[in-house]
Design a protein around this motif. Sequence first.
Motif, PDB file in Angstrom:
ATOM      1  N   ASP A  51       3.200  -0.966  16.211  1.00 18.93           N
ATOM      2  CA  ASP A  51       1.801  -1.362  16.072  1.00 18.93           C
ATOM      3  C   ASP A  51       1.486  -1.725  14.620  1.00 18.93           C
ATOM      4  O   ASP A  51       0.530  -1.236  14.033  1.00 18.93           O
ATOM      5  CB  ASP A  51       0.887  -0.226  16.547  1.00 18.93           C
ATOM      6  CG  ASP A  51      -0.589  -0.627  16.569  1.00 18.93           C
ATOM      7  OD1 ASP A  51      -0.855  -1.829  16.759  1.00 18.93           O
ATOM      8  OD2 ASP A  51      -1.448   0.252  16.379  1.00 18.93           O
ATOM      9  N   VAL A  52       2.326  -2.568  14.032  1.00 20.07           N
ATOM     10  CA  VAL A  52       2.132  -2.947  12.623  1.00 20.07           C
ATOM     11  C   VAL A  52       2.188  -4.455  12.432  1.00 20.07           C
ATOM     12  O   VAL A  52       2.336  -4.934  11.310  1.00 20.07           O
ATOM     13  CB  VAL A  52       3.183  -2.263  11.723  1.00 20.07           C
ATOM     14  CG1 VAL A  52       2.928  -0.771  11.621  1.00 20.07           C
ATOM     15  CG2 VAL A  52       4.597  -2.541  12.223  1.00 20.07           C
ATOM     16  N   ASP A  53       2.048  -5.220  13.517  1.00 21.72           N
ATOM     17  CA  ASP A  53       2.201  -6.668  13.396  1.00 21.72           C
ATOM     18  C   ASP A  53       1.210  -7.281  12.420  1.00 21.72           C
ATOM     19  O   ASP A  53       1.531  -8.265  11.739  1.00 21.72           O
ATOM     20  CB  ASP A  53       2.044  -7.335  14.767  1.00 21.72           C
ATOM     21  CG  ASP A  53       3.283  -7.193  15.641  1.00 21.72           C
ATOM     22  OD1 ASP A  53       4.240  -6.532  15.185  1.00 21.72           O
ATOM     23  OD2 ASP A  53       3.288  -7.719  16.765  1.00 21.72           O
ATOM     24  N   GLU A  54      -0.002  -6.717  12.344  1.00 24.81           N
ATOM     25  CA  GLU A  54      -0.980  -7.314  11.423  1.00 24.81           C
ATOM     26  C   GLU A  54      -0.550  -7.176   9.964  1.00 24.81           C
ATOM     27  O   GLU A  54      -1.025  -7.913   9.088  1.00 24.81           O
ATOM     28  CB  GLU A  54      -2.365  -6.691  11.624  1.00 24.81           C
ATOM     29  CG  GLU A  54      -2.576  -5.319  11.006  1.00 24.81           C
ATOM     30  CD  GLU A  54      -2.111  -4.188  11.912  1.00 24.81           C
ATOM     31  OE1 GLU A  54      -2.457  -3.032  11.635  1.00 24.81           O
ATOM     32  OE2 GLU A  54      -1.405  -4.477  12.899  1.00 24.81           O
ATOM     33  N   LEU A  55       0.390  -6.238   9.690  1.00 24.26           N
ATOM     34  CA  LEU A  55       0.860  -6.039   8.320  1.00 24.26           C
ATOM     35  C   LEU A  55       1.875  -7.098   7.905  1.00 24.26           C
ATOM     36  O   LEU A  55       2.336  -7.094   6.757  1.00 24.26           O
ATOM     37  CB  LEU A  55       1.468  -4.648   8.156  1.00 24.26           C
ATOM     38  CG  LEU A  55       0.555  -3.466   8.496  1.00 24.26           C
ATOM     39  CD1 LEU A  55       1.259  -2.156   8.198  1.00 24.26           C
ATOM     40  CD2 LEU A  55      -0.758  -3.549   7.732  1.00 24.26           C
ATOM     41  N   LYS A  94      -1.793  -9.956   2.521  1.00 26.48           N
ATOM     42  CA  LYS A  94      -3.105  -9.433   2.145  1.00 26.48           C
ATOM     43  C   LYS A  94      -3.472  -8.230   2.999  1.00 26.48           C
ATOM     44  O   LYS A  94      -3.974  -7.215   2.486  1.00 26.48           O
ATOM     45  CB  LYS A  94      -4.173 -10.523   2.293  1.00 26.48           C
ATOM     46  CG  LYS A  94      -5.554 -10.072   1.846  1.00 26.48           C
ATOM     47  CD  LYS A  94      -6.567 -11.208   1.970  1.00 26.48           C
ATOM     48  CE  LYS A  94      -7.956 -10.725   1.532  1.00 26.48           C
ATOM     49  NZ  LYS A  94      -8.966 -11.826   1.681  1.00 26.48           N
ATOM     50  N   ALA A  95      -3.203  -8.292   4.312  1.00 24.87           N
ATOM     51  CA  ALA A  95      -3.508  -7.173   5.197  1.00 24.87           C
ATOM     52  C   ALA A  95      -2.679  -5.949   4.837  1.00 24.87           C
ATOM     53  O   ALA A  95      -3.177  -4.815   4.854  1.00 24.87           O
ATOM     54  CB  ALA A  95      -3.261  -7.571   6.649  1.00 24.87           C
ATOM     55  N   ALA A  96      -1.411  -6.146   4.514  1.00 23.02           N
ATOM     56  CA  ALA A  96      -0.556  -5.024   4.125  1.00 23.02           C
ATOM     57  C   ALA A  96      -1.036  -4.404   2.823  1.00 23.02           C
ATOM     58  O   ALA A  96      -1.099  -3.173   2.686  1.00 23.02           O
ATOM     59  CB  ALA A  96       0.887  -5.497   3.986  1.00 23.02           C
ATOM     60  N   PHE A  97      -1.400  -5.256   1.872  1.00 23.13           N
ATOM     61  CA  PHE A  97      -1.879  -4.762   0.576  1.00 23.13           C
ATOM     62  C   PHE A  97      -3.140  -3.925   0.759  1.00 23.13           C
ATOM     63  O   PHE A  97      -3.276  -2.835   0.182  1.00 23.13           O
ATOM     64  CB  PHE A  97      -2.143  -5.957  -0.346  1.00 23.13           C
ATOM     65  CG  PHE A  97      -2.318  -5.606  -1.792  1.00 23.13           C
ATOM     66  CD1 PHE A  97      -1.224  -5.494  -2.628  1.00 23.13           C
ATOM     67  CD2 PHE A  97      -3.585  -5.397  -2.317  1.00 23.13           C
ATOM     68  CE1 PHE A  97      -1.385  -5.186  -3.972  1.00 23.13           C
ATOM     69  CE2 PHE A  97      -3.763  -5.086  -3.643  1.00 23.13           C
ATOM     70  CZ  PHE A  97      -2.655  -4.977  -4.482  1.00 23.13           C
ATOM     71  N   GLU A  98      -4.054  -4.399   1.577  1.00 20.14           N
ATOM     72  CA  GLU A  98      -5.307  -3.681   1.799  1.00 20.14           C
ATOM     73  C   GLU A  98      -5.083  -2.402   2.603  1.00 20.14           C
ATOM     74  O   GLU A  98      -5.735  -1.375   2.347  1.00 20.14           O
ATOM     75  CB  GLU A  98      -6.298  -4.591   2.516  1.00 20.14           C
ATOM     76  CG  GLU A  98      -6.784  -5.742   1.636  1.00 20.14           C
ATOM     77  CD  GLU A  98      -7.660  -6.730   2.379  1.00 20.14           C
ATOM     78  OE1 GLU A  98      -7.757  -6.615   3.639  1.00 20.14           O
ATOM     79  OE2 GLU A  98      -8.239  -7.627   1.735  1.00 20.14           O
ATOM     80  N   ALA A  99      -4.144  -2.422   3.563  1.00 17.61           N
ATOM     81  CA  ALA A  99      -3.878  -1.233   4.357  1.00 17.61           C
ATOM     82  C   ALA A  99      -3.318  -0.115   3.490  1.00 17.61           C
ATOM     83  O   ALA A  99      -3.690   1.066   3.652  1.00 17.61           O
ATOM     84  CB  ALA A  99      -2.909  -1.566   5.487  1.00 17.61           C
ATOM     85  N   PHE A 100      -2.423  -0.442   2.562  1.00 13.99           N
ATOM     86  CA  PHE A 100      -1.894   0.569   1.642  1.00 13.99           C
ATOM     87  C   PHE A 100      -3.017   1.145   0.788  1.00 13.99           C
ATOM     88  O   PHE A 100      -3.110   2.367   0.598  1.00 13.99           O
ATOM     89  CB  PHE A 100      -0.803  -0.045   0.764  1.00 13.99           C
ATOM     90  CG  PHE A 100       0.586   0.059   1.331  1.00 13.99           C
ATOM     91  CD1 PHE A 100       1.596   0.699   0.630  1.00 13.99           C
ATOM     92  CD2 PHE A 100       0.903  -0.502   2.552  1.00 13.99           C
ATOM     93  CE1 PHE A 100       2.874   0.800   1.136  1.00 13.99           C
ATOM     94  CE2 PHE A 100       2.176  -0.414   3.079  1.00 13.99           C
ATOM     95  CZ  PHE A 100       3.177   0.232   2.377  1.00 13.99           C
TER      96      PHE A 100
END
Length: 518
Positions: free
Chosen positions: A441-445, A449-455
Amino acid sequence: MRLDEWFLTDEERDNPSTRLTAWSTGNLVRPLVHGATYFAELKAGLDRLGPRDLLLFTDWRGDPDQRLTDTGPGMAAAMAQAARRGALVRGLIWRSHLDALRFSAAENRHLGEDVEAAGGQALLDTRVRIGGSHHQKFVVLRHRGDPAGDVAFLGGVDLCHGRRDDAGHRGDPQPPPMSPEYGERPPWHDAQVAIHGPAVAEVEKVFRERWDDPAPETRQPFRRLRDHLERMDDVPPLPPPRPAPEPAGTHAVQLLRTYPYRRRPYPFAPRGERSVARGYQKVLRRARSFVYLEDQYLWSTDVIEPFAEALEREPELRMIVVVPRHPDQDGWLAAPASLIGRSEALDRLRQAGGDRFAVYDLENHAGTPVYVHAKVCVVDDVWASVGSDNVNLRSWTYDSELSCAVIDEELDPRPPAGGRVFARRLRLMLAAEHLDRDPDDVDELCDPKAAFEAFAESADRLAAWHRGGCRGTRPPGRLRPHSRPEVGRLRKVLALPLYKLAVDPDGRPADLRRAHRF
């Protein structure tokens, strides 16, 4: 895609004396995140070795009694069992500094003695610069009757205490001596890869070049006498190399190495080799959207500069770095010496990237810091590297190192377009663990930009929970914002010579050092 746009060519490696090919294709590389994962696979591989099969290994530190699984056996016992079944066991173990300095001279010798007692051969190798080490950590298993089972393991995991941790990060039941901030069982984050296919023969060449070096393993008379009396100085020839394994997958592999420049030169690297440094410099010139880095040290402004230049050149580039919260060793001068270079490096990267650069450390669910020993880099979800090298001058110029850079022929179908399956899966595997997310469940990462914001969001939530006195349910995730290390002026002045001479020395030839080139 042209591989020579990402990988070093033979000319760019700048070491015509090596037997290595520029890169190999048709490989299958599997990431083995955590020492427990690696050790379980290593045990299974050792158990399959039979008569005339080949076991080659190098090690920075080896503990003979380090268990491969909860029920054993110990590292030395597993190798000895393979030797007694008729496998040819050959090892190159760094002749370490003294245990009194928190190194592993006694343990490494004992591992070598146990291998020798079972009929194998292990050399205590000190063919390094003064104060340097053999930091390569790899194992090669070749099978006379089953070449499809040939495998090479390489990365950051030593064959020693402390490394057999898993995703829960509760620490190895056989802990190493470390700074008290990490507790009685220091949690340990690390990574290795298992390689199948033609690149196995390339890793074997790395071992053979060192094994065939005619220089004595040590020039100190007392050590040579002791080795002779204990029969650890004979160097039996290796059997002729077998053909490279058949293609096994879609991964192109380039081996990157460091060997220092020495007055008594290596025959396979007369001016040393700095392909680790050159490989990073080349790929960072191509970076456009995302650099993800896990590293034990992150020191030295010379080494950091290509990362900073990439941030300055590309206004859309984001960079995430994961490092340990504290040095592995405490001490009034030892700890500041470890922090001086990181402080300068982080200042430079923050200046270059602003809010597009972020650095984190890890903790387990009990709040104990996790020691980040992994050496992993992913660039634009195309190029990925796992190895023994850290981002510092010592790893790029002074110690021996070995890393595996991978580019997958297979495109990842998820947007944004252009990512390759191996690199993207490796990055998302690490992200899922650090964020406490389901790996499926990490496809959006996939989106940088999405990965950077999630971290950032995960780390901020956990930091706020700590600031609030840890009341209520602990939020998911293991990331904490990494604060800039502070070193007092007096301690910095006193520790600076130690940092320059011992912690992060420069092993380049003088002309390259003056030119700030690798």
